[in-house]
Every structure is written in structure tokens, then in C-alpha cells.
Motif scaffolding. Structure first.
Motif, PDB file in Angstrom:
ATOM      1  N   PRO A  82     -54.644 -15.101  82.946  1.00 16.05           N
ATOM      2  CA  PRO A  82     -55.438 -13.862  83.342  1.00 16.05           C
ATOM      3  C   PRO A  82     -54.001 -13.268  83.948  1.00 16.05           C
ATOM      4  O   PRO A  82     -53.456 -12.422  84.786  1.00 16.05           O
ATOM      5  CB  PRO A  82     -55.645 -13.743  84.516  1.00 16.05           C
ATOM      6  CG  PRO A  82     -57.163 -15.253  83.645  1.00 16.05           C
ATOM      7  CD  PRO A  82     -56.223 -15.791  83.429  1.00 16.05           C
ATOM      8  N   LEU A  83     -53.235 -14.511  84.425  1.00 15.53           N
ATOM      9  CA  LEU A  83     -51.186 -13.674  85.327  1.00 15.53           C
ATOM     10  C   LEU A  83     -50.335 -14.308  84.640  1.00 15.53           C
ATOM     11  O   LEU A  83     -49.851 -13.895  85.394  1.00 15.53           O
ATOM     12  CB  LEU A  83     -51.675 -15.235  86.936  1.00 15.53           C
ATOM     13  CG  LEU A  83     -52.903 -14.966  87.709  1.00 15.53           C
ATOM     14  CD1 LEU A  83     -52.801 -15.865  88.873  1.00 15.53           C
ATOM     15  CD2 LEU A  83     -53.153 -13.153  88.010  1.00 15.53           C
ATOM     16  N   ILE A  84     -50.571 -14.851  83.598  1.00 16.26           N
ATOM     17  CA  ILE A  84     -49.100 -15.075  83.095  1.00 16.26           C
ATOM     18  C   ILE A  84     -49.619 -14.072  81.583  1.00 16.26           C
ATOM     19  O   ILE A  84     -50.348 -14.473  81.284  1.00 16.26           O
ATOM     20  CB  ILE A  84     -49.334 -16.743  82.775  1.00 16.26           C
ATOM     21  CG1 ILE A  84     -49.188 -17.647  84.076  1.00 16.26           C
ATOM     22  CG2 ILE A  84     -48.415 -17.050  81.240  1.00 16.26           C
ATOM     23  CD1 ILE A  84     -48.888 -18.805  84.115  1.00 16.26           C
ATOM     24  N   ALA A  85     -48.251 -13.738  81.512  1.00 17.56           N
ATOM     25  CA  ALA A  85     -48.449 -13.326  79.465  1.00 17.56           C
ATOM     26  C   ALA A  85     -46.833 -14.060  79.275  1.00 17.56           C
ATOM     27  O   ALA A  85     -45.616 -13.670  80.055  1.00 17.56           O
ATOM     28  CB  ALA A  85     -47.815 -11.853  79.859  1.00 17.56           C
ATOM     29  N   ARG A  86     -47.021 -13.654  77.730  1.00 16.85           N
ATOM     30  CA  ARG A  86     -45.239 -13.711  77.125  1.00 16.85           C
ATOM     31  C   ARG A  86     -45.097 -12.418  76.189  1.00 16.85           C
ATOM     32  O   ARG A  86     -46.190 -11.973  75.471  1.00 16.85           O
ATOM     33  CB  ARG A  86     -45.771 -14.754  75.602  1.00 16.85           C
ATOM     34  CG  ARG A  86     -44.888 -15.308  75.346  1.00 16.85           C
ATOM     35  CD  ARG A  86     -44.501 -16.762  73.979  1.00 16.85           C
ATOM     36  NE  ARG A  86     -45.973 -15.925  72.676  1.00 16.85           N
ATOM     37  CZ  ARG A  86     -45.723 -15.251  72.141  1.00 16.85           C
ATOM     38  NH1 ARG A  86     -44.435 -14.815  71.832  1.00 16.85           N
ATOM     39  NH2 ARG A  86     -46.272 -14.892  71.432  1.00 16.85           N
ATOM     40  N   VAL A  87     -43.854 -12.288  76.711  1.00 15.34           N
ATOM     41  CA  VAL A  87     -43.683 -10.511  76.274  1.00 15.34           C
ATOM     42  C   VAL A  87     -42.191 -11.135  75.266  1.00 15.34           C
ATOM     43  O   VAL A  87     -41.421 -11.941  75.046  1.00 15.34           O
ATOM     44  CB  VAL A  87     -43.529  -9.794  77.000  1.00 15.34           C
ATOM     45  CG1 VAL A  87     -44.905  -9.615  77.685  1.00 15.34           C
ATOM     46  CG2 VAL A  87     -42.476 -10.158  78.073  1.00 15.34           C
ATOM     47  N   ARG A  88     -42.053 -10.695  73.959  1.00  9.90           N
ATOM     48  CA  ARG A  88     -40.843 -10.176  73.634  1.00  9.90           C
ATOM     49  C   ARG A  88     -40.104  -8.947  73.651  1.00  9.90           C
ATOM     50  O   ARG A  88     -40.198  -8.606  72.971  1.00  9.90           O
ATOM     51  CB  ARG A  88     -40.894 -10.995  71.723  1.00  9.90           C
ATOM     52  CG  ARG A  88     -40.020 -11.120  71.206  1.00  9.90           C
ATOM     53  CD  ARG A  88     -40.187 -11.449  69.893  1.00  9.90           C
ATOM     54  NE  ARG A  88     -38.937 -11.844  69.474  1.00  9.90           N
ATOM     55  CZ  ARG A  88     -38.380 -12.928  68.946  1.00  9.90           C
ATOM     56  NH1 ARG A  88     -39.418 -13.700  68.766  1.00  9.90           N
ATOM     57  NH2 ARG A  88     -37.125 -13.206  68.217  1.00  9.90           N
ATOM     58  N   VAL A  89     -38.902  -8.974  74.098  1.00  7.57           N
ATOM     59  CA  VAL A  89     -37.995  -7.555  74.337  1.00  7.57           C
ATOM     60  C   VAL A  89     -37.337  -7.971  73.266  1.00  7.57           C
ATOM     61  O   VAL A  89     -36.057  -8.811  73.261  1.00  7.57           O
ATOM     62  CB  VAL A  89     -37.929  -7.819  76.036  1.00  7.57           C
ATOM     63  CG1 VAL A  89     -37.514  -6.079  75.781  1.00  7.57           C
ATOM     64  CG2 VAL A  89     -39.413  -7.736  76.511  1.00  7.57           C
ATOM     65  N   ARG A  90     -36.744  -6.677  72.906  1.00  7.62           N
ATOM     66  CA  ARG A  90     -35.059  -6.532  71.698  1.00  7.62           C
ATOM     67  C   ARG A  90     -35.195  -5.872  72.993  1.00  7.62           C
ATOM     68  O   ARG A  90     -34.911  -4.721  73.479  1.00  7.62           O
ATOM     69  CB  ARG A  90     -35.532  -5.832  71.316  1.00  7.62           C
ATOM     70  CG  ARG A  90     -33.916  -6.076  70.213  1.00  7.62           C
ATOM     71  CD  ARG A  90     -34.207  -5.111  68.967  1.00  7.62           C
ATOM     72  NE  ARG A  90     -34.746  -6.537  67.789  1.00  7.62           N
ATOM     73  CZ  ARG A  90     -35.669  -6.515  67.277  1.00  7.62           C
ATOM     74  NH1 ARG A  90     -35.730  -5.093  66.497  1.00  7.62           N
ATOM     75  NH2 ARG A  90     -36.311  -8.100  66.391  1.00  7.62           N
TER      76      ARG A  90
END
Length: 145
Positions: A82-90
Motif C-alpha cells: 500500500p505504501l511502496i511502488a516500483r516504477v520504470r521511467v524513460r
């Protein structure tokens, strides 16, 4: 859970800080300790002051490459808790005329603290290779370390 709009807002703030070469503003978007990880480097910084200093050290190199503006594309976002997200960004790096210099992918672990997202881990996927190519094309030496 995080929404795409919330992550986009966070990334908009981050790209604005990067485009302005504002190390203090960028560091404020990090939680501590913050870790940067790549194939050639691992570093953990335990304070916002250390993070700002580390970020500022790279600015002369980026300025020598002609970087004037940063943009981004959010490629993926997965809530891990609920508090942690993994994101991939260019990240897209532009010169003063708006021409694309290069891009580079990162993965981040973001955590919600005090109702705001903060970066705790950044993994550089292809930054070294792409910056090396750009520096070579411009006749600029890559910084050591």
C-alpha cells in the motif's frame, strides 16, 4: 495504493528540478537513506545534504553535454505494497533548441511518507552506455567514478 496521476505529478516535479539543475529540490524528493545503483556504481546517502551534494557533482558534466531540459515517459508502475511502488521511467534529455540528446531508463522504488512519494532506490538501466556514446560524439571525457 498509488495512482498513475500521483506518480506523474511526482515525476513532473522531479524533471522540473533536474531541468533547473536544482540539487536541493531534487534531494527533497528522496527519502533517506537513498540508494543509487548501476552496473558500475553503488552509493547510499544518509541525508538530504549528501544527496544534494552528490547530485550537484554531476551537473557540470550534463551542462557540458548541452543538457537544457529533461522530460519523461512513465513506462510501468506496480504497487508492491500500500505504501511502496516500483516504477520504470524513460528520461529524455534535450538541448537548448529542444533536440533530443539521448534518453535513459531507470527503475525506482517509491515510498509514501507524510502523504508524499519519495524515492528510496534508483537503478540506472542504460545510463552509462548512452551517456558514454553522447560524450564520445561530443568529444567530452566521462567523469571518473
Amino acid at each position: 495504493m498509488t495512482t498513475r496521476d500521483e506518480i506523474e505529478s511526482f515525476l513532473d516535479e522531479y524533471q522540473a528540478a533536474l531541468s533547473a539543475f536544482d540539487a536541493e529540490r531534487s534531494a527533497a524528493l528522496w527519502g533517506t537513506p537513498g540508494t543509487i545503483l548501476s552496473d558500475g556504481f553503488v552509493g547510499t546517502l544518509s541525508s538530504h545534504a549528501e544527496m544534494a551534494q552528490g547530485l550537484a557533482q554531476s551537473y557540470p558534466f550534463y551542462q557540458a553535454l548541452g543538457l537544457a531540459r529533461v522530460g519523461h515517459t512513465l513506462l510501468e508502475h506496480i504497487d508492491l505494497t500500500p505504501l511502496i511502488a516500483r516504477v520504470r521511467v524513460r528520461w529524455h534529455f534535450y538541448d537548448g533548441d529542444g533536440n533530443l540528446l539521448t534518453d535513459g531508463d531507470y527503475e525506482y522504488l517509491l515510498r509514501r511518507d507524510d502523504e508524499r512519494l519519495h524515492t528510496y532506490v534508483a537503478v540506472a538501466i542504460d545510463e552509462t552506455e548512452k551517456l558514454t556514446q553522447l560524450a564520445a560524439a561530443k568529444g567530452i571525457d566521462m567523469p571518473a567514478g
